[in-house]
Write an enzyme that holds these catalytic residues in place. Structure first.
Site, mmCIF file in Angstrom:
data_model
loop_
_atom_site.group_PDB
_atom_site.id
_atom_site.type_symbol
_atom_site.label_atom_id
_atom_site.label_comp_id
_atom_site.label_asym_id
_atom_site.label_seq_id
_atom_site.Cartn_x
_atom_site.Cartn_y
_atom_site.Cartn_z
ATOM 1 N N HIS A 173 3.613 2.589 -9.136
ATOM 2 C CA HIS A 173 4.219 1.528 -8.327
ATOM 3 C C HIS A 173 5.464 2.033 -7.598
ATOM 4 O O HIS A 173 5.753 1.597 -6.475
ATOM 5 C CB HIS A 173 4.569 0.343 -9.222
ATOM 6 C CG HIS A 173 5.067 -0.853 -8.475
ATOM 7 N ND1 HIS A 173 4.289 -1.539 -7.572
ATOM 8 C CD2 HIS A 173 6.269 -1.483 -8.486
ATOM 9 C CE1 HIS A 173 4.983 -2.548 -7.066
ATOM 10 N NE2 HIS A 173 6.192 -2.527 -7.600
ATOM 11 N N LYS A 236 8.364 -10.646 3.972
ATOM 12 C CA LYS A 236 8.186 -11.708 2.985
ATOM 13 C C LYS A 236 9.438 -11.865 2.153
ATOM 14 O O LYS A 236 10.292 -10.979 2.091
ATOM 15 C CB LYS A 236 6.993 -11.392 2.072
ATOM 16 C CG LYS A 236 7.238 -10.240 1.112
ATOM 17 C CD LYS A 236 6.073 -10.023 0.171
ATOM 18 C CE LYS A 236 6.412 -8.930 -0.838
ATOM 19 N NZ LYS A 236 5.296 -8.652 -1.753
ATOM 20 N N ASP A 262 -1.940 -1.567 0.052
ATOM 21 C CA ASP A 262 -0.978 -1.787 -1.032
ATOM 22 C C ASP A 262 -1.393 -0.955 -2.237
ATOM 23 O O ASP A 262 -2.519 -0.431 -2.289
ATOM 24 C CB ASP A 262 -0.916 -3.274 -1.399
ATOM 25 C CG ASP A 262 0.440 -3.678 -1.961
ATOM 26 O OD1 ASP A 262 1.256 -2.779 -2.254
ATOM 27 O OD2 ASP A 262 0.686 -4.885 -2.093
ATOM 28 N N GLY A 269 -1.705 -13.610 -4.401
ATOM 29 C CA GLY A 269 -0.954 -14.593 -3.622
ATOM 30 C C GLY A 269 -0.300 -13.960 -2.400
ATOM 31 O O GLY A 269 -0.389 -14.488 -1.278
#
Length: 356
Positions: A173, A236, A262, A269
């Site tokens: 990540h 966002k 990603d 969501g």
């Protein structure tokens, strides 16, 4: 500090007939490297591959790519839920690779891995490499609030203390998680594999690659450059865990096909709202590409109900039955990438080519 391998290097004259025998009579493979005046003979411990219960299909695929058989490991539960591990293949002096994603249920899969590491270490394995295609707890890589833990570092410490000599993982990540370990870490990328799928299966004319947030811009740029595509960003604002509100799009997506890239899809969501924002800004068709298909909670239903035409993921995490039944989801295997890395690590060769 992890103990060094017991593999030995012997230097012999070129006119000799090298036939080294490793002490201990262990089955070892010999590799000869010729130089101008000598032949260097590297005696390599036998490779042994095991897997836990997190992703047996990927482990089998990796074994096939390597031309190896999975070692015998029984991972069971006592009636109270305690994990019991029994290694049924001899690992003394061997080079052991344990394939285990720490995906859901994350705690059970992590404990399985730790117990398997301890079993191999106590059985005198020469080296233990944890192959963790999906590294759980990676999102907790910093203090995001007062008195918050850095769990990604904690898991790294636990793995090291358990006896892992090396970690092989994919698309962390955050790249700096490699620095949480005091042992070597190889963080492979699924981008080239996913990019090849996109090149051959998705429309490539008038296409824009989109980062779902500012933090993923570098990933999106590296994905877009070899394809010759443009770049855009969805701005966002996150209001809580697993909650995000897409605000606006930076870049030109009007009348274009867009591909959101990603590292993972959790509840979907962010992905669904980002796709809708792109549609609202004039995008023709919206696709998504991600390495880790976490797909927790309502993720599958959100993908089905979204404007997304297709979502491509890898097999670092096995899909749940409802995800396998979703017509919008497609899976690309990274078994060949993991197998190549395992073979290179075992042979003490460079893995640099896998990072391109």
């Amino acid at each position: 500090m992890a103990p060094a391998l017991r593999a030995t290097v012997t230097t012999l004259p070129t006119d000799g007939d090298p036939a080294p025998e490793a002490s201990g009579c262990l089955p070892r493979r010999v590799r000869r490297v010729k130089t101008a005046a000598t032949v260097e003979v590297l005696v390599v411990p036998e490779l042994v591959l095991f897997n836990g219960n997190s992703n047996p299909a990927l482990a089998q695929a990796v074994a096939r790519e390597l031309g190896e058989e999975l070692g015998g490991a029984r991972v069971n539960r006592f009636s109270d839920g305690e994990i019991q591990v029994e290694i049924t293949r001899n690992v003394r002096g061997r080079d052991v690779f344990l394939v285990q994603s720490t995906c859901s249920p994350a705690n059970e899969n992590l404990m399985e891995l730790l117990i398997m590491v301890d079993a191999c270490k106590r059985a005198s394995a020469d080296r233990v490499t944890a192959v963790i295609p999906y590294y759980g707890y990676a999102r907790q890589d910093r203090k995001a609030a007062p008195r918050a833990p850095i769990t990604a570092k904690l898991v790294a410490d636990i793995l090291t203390r358990a006896g892992v000599h090396r970690v092989l993982t994919m698309d962390l990540h955050a790249g700096q998680i490699q620095g949480f370990f005091d042992i070597p870490v190889d963080n492979l990328f699924a981008g080239p594999t996913l990019r090849e799928f996109v090149r051959t299966n998705l429309p490539m004319e008038n296409t824009v690659i989109v980062s779902p947030d500012a933090g993923g811009v570098e990933r999106a740029r590296s994905f877009a450059k070899p394809l010759g595509c443009g770049l855009a960003i969805v701005d966002k604002r996150r209001s809580g865990p697993n909650l995000a509100e897409a605000l606006h799009v930076i870049g030109d997506v009007r009348d274009k096909d867009v591909i959101i890239i990603d590292d993972m899809i959790d509840t979907a969501g962010t992905l669904a709202k980002g796709a809708q924002a792109l549609k609202d800004h004039g995008a023709q068709r919206v696709f998504a590409v991600a390495t880790h298909a976490v797909l927790s909670g309502p993720a599958v239903s959100r993908i089905e109900e979204s404007v997304l035409e297709r979502v491509i993921v890898t097999d670092t995490i096995p899909l749940r039955p409802e995800a396998e039944a979703c017509a919008k989801l497609a899976t690309v295997s990274v078994a060949n990438v993991l197998a190549h890395a395992i073979r290179s690590i075992h042979d003490h060769d460079s893995v640099s080519a896998l990072f391109r």
